[in-house]
Write an enzyme that holds these catalytic residues in place. Structure first.
Site, short mmCIF file in Angstrom:
data_model
loop_
_atom_site.label_atom_id
_atom_site.label_comp_id
_atom_site.label_asym_id
_atom_site.label_seq_id
_atom_site.Cartn_x
_atom_site.Cartn_y
_atom_site.Cartn_z
N LYS A 1 0.83 -1.21 0.00
CA LYS A 1 0.00 0.00 0.00
C LYS A 1 0.86 1.25 0.00
O LYS A 1 0.55 2.24 -0.69
CB LYS A 1 -0.94 -0.02 1.21
CG LYS A 1 -2.02 -1.08 1.11
CD LYS A 1 -2.75 -1.33 2.42
CE LYS A 1 -3.74 -2.48 2.28
NZ LYS A 1 -4.39 -2.84 3.57
N GLN B 1 -4.80 -1.38 9.74
CA GLN B 1 -4.59 -2.69 9.15
C GLN B 1 -5.11 -3.80 10.06
O GLN B 1 -4.80 -3.85 11.25
CB GLN B 1 -3.09 -2.91 8.88
CG GLN B 1 -2.76 -4.22 8.19
CD GLN B 1 -3.32 -4.30 6.78
OE1 GLN B 1 -3.24 -3.34 6.01
NE2 GLN B 1 -3.85 -5.45 6.42
N ASP C 1 -11.40 2.12 3.84
CA ASP C 1 -11.65 0.68 3.75
C ASP C 1 -13.10 0.39 3.41
O ASP C 1 -13.44 -0.68 2.93
CB ASP C 1 -11.30 0.00 5.08
CG ASP C 1 -9.96 -0.72 5.04
OD1 ASP C 1 -9.50 -1.07 3.94
OD2 ASP C 1 -9.37 -0.93 6.12
#
Length: 287
Positions: free
Chosen positions: A54, A98, A121
Site C-alpha cells: 500500500k 490494518q 476501507d
C-alpha cells in the site's frame, strides 16, 4: 473452452495511472495531494507485506502517505485516541487501520471510531448502510475492485445468477450488495449451506471467498461462467493458490482471475481510488 484471464495486475495498473494523472492535476491547480494514514499494530508478517504494498502504491500515484507503527501491547484506548487525532487532521483524507488487530482490541470499535468520510476501507456501518440503500460513497475495497474487474469482461451483468461462497463482512456480505446493485440475482453460501455444488452449477458468476485451497472444483462450474477467486492460501511448499482449482476450472469458465495477480492488486488500487474520492469530497466540503 479455455477461460480468458482477468488480469488484476494490468487492470490495477491502468487504475493507478488514472489516479496519478488526477493527483497531478490537483497539484497543478495548487491543491495538496490526497493524504492516507496507515496504522499497523503489532508485527504480523502478512500485514507488514500488505502495508508495504500500500505504501509503494501511494508513492507511485503521488499521495501523501504515513505509516504509523504501534507495538502489539498498544491498548484499545490508546489506538482510539490516535484515531481521534487523525480524524481532526485536515491533511488526512483516509485512515486505514490494518487488520487483523491484537486480540485485546475490538475491531468493530476501531472501525466505528474512524470518521465515515475518512473510512477508505469502506467498513464503517454508515458506508455499508449507504451501499445497502444503493447510495454508496466509500465502498469496501475488495468487492468494489471485483466489480471493476467484471466490467472488463464486457458482459452485461443484469439478470445474471451470481453465487458467493463466504459471508464475511469484508468480502461476502458487501459483495452481495454490489452484485445486487448491478441487478444480479445473488445467492450467498456458507458453511451451513446445503447442496453447494448444485447451487454453483447454476451460477453465471461465482465469487469464491472461503479460505480453503482449491475448494471450487471444475465439475461444480457451469460452462461459460465467470469465476472470481478472492482467496489466497499459502501451501506447505510456500507457493500460493486461491480458493478455486484454477487449472481445471480454466477449461470450463469463460473468465477467471489468477492467484496471485488477480483480486489482490485490485484491492490495493481500489483503496487508492477511495482515498482520492475522499480527498475530493473533503475539498468540496471546504469550498
Amino acid at each position: 473452452m479455455s477461460a480468458q484471464i482477468l488480469d488484476g495486475k494490468a487492470i490495477a495498473a491502468d487504475l493507478r495511472e488514472h489516479i496519478k494523472r488526477r493527483v497531478d492535476e490537483l497539484r497543478a491547480a495548487g491543491q495538496r495531494p490526497p493524504g492516507l494514514i496507515v496504522v499497523l499494530v503489532g508485527d504480523d508478517a502478512a500485514s507488514q507485506v500488505y502495508v508495504r504494498n500500500k505504501q509503494k502504491a501511494c508513492e507511485h500515484v503521488g499521495f501523501h502517505s504515513e505509516l504509523l507503527r504501534l507495538p502489539a501491547a498498544t491498548s484499545q484506548d490508546e489506538l482510539l485516541a490516535l484515531i481521534d487525532d487523525l480524524n481532526l487532521r485536515e491533511d488526512v483524507d483516509g485512515i486505514l487501520v490494518q487488520l487483523p488487530l491484537p486480540r485485546h482490541i475490538d475491531e468493530d470499535a476501531v472501525t466505528e471510531r474512524i470518521l465515515p468520510t475518512k473510512d477508505v476501507d469502506g467498513f464503517h456501518p454508515y458506508n455499508i448502510g449507504r451501499l445497502v440503500l444503493r447510495r454508496p460513497i466509500l465502498r469496501p475495497c475488495t468487492p468494489k475492485g471485483v466489480m471493476t474487474m467484471l466490467t472488463q469482461t464486457g458482459i452485461d451483468l443484469v439478470g445474471k445468477d451470481a453465487v458467493i461462497i463466504g459471508q464475511s463482512n469484508i468480502v461476502g456480505r458487501p459483495m452481495f450488495l454490489e452484485l445486487l446493485m448491478a441487478r444480479c440475482t445473488v445467492t450467498v453460501c456458507h458453511s451451513k449451506t446445503r447442496d453447494l455444488a448444485d447451487k454453483l452449477r447454476g451460477a453465471d458468476i461465482i465469487v469464491a471467498a472461503v479460505g480453503v485451497p482449491r475448494f471450487v472444483k471444475a465439475e461444480w462450474v457451469k460452462p461459460g461462467a465467470i469465476v472470481i477467486d478472492v482467496g489466497i492460501n499459502r501451501l506447505d511448499d510456500g507457493s500460493l493458490c486461491g480458493d478455486v482449482d484454477t487449472a481445471a476450472v480454466t477449461a470450463v469458465a469463460s473468465w477467471i482471475t489468477p492467484v496471485p495477480g488477480g483480486v489482490g492488486p485490485m484491492t490495493v488500487a481500489t483503496l487508492l481510488e477511495n482515498t482520492l474520492l475522499a480527498a475530493e469530497l473533503h475539498a468540496a466540503s471546504d469550498d
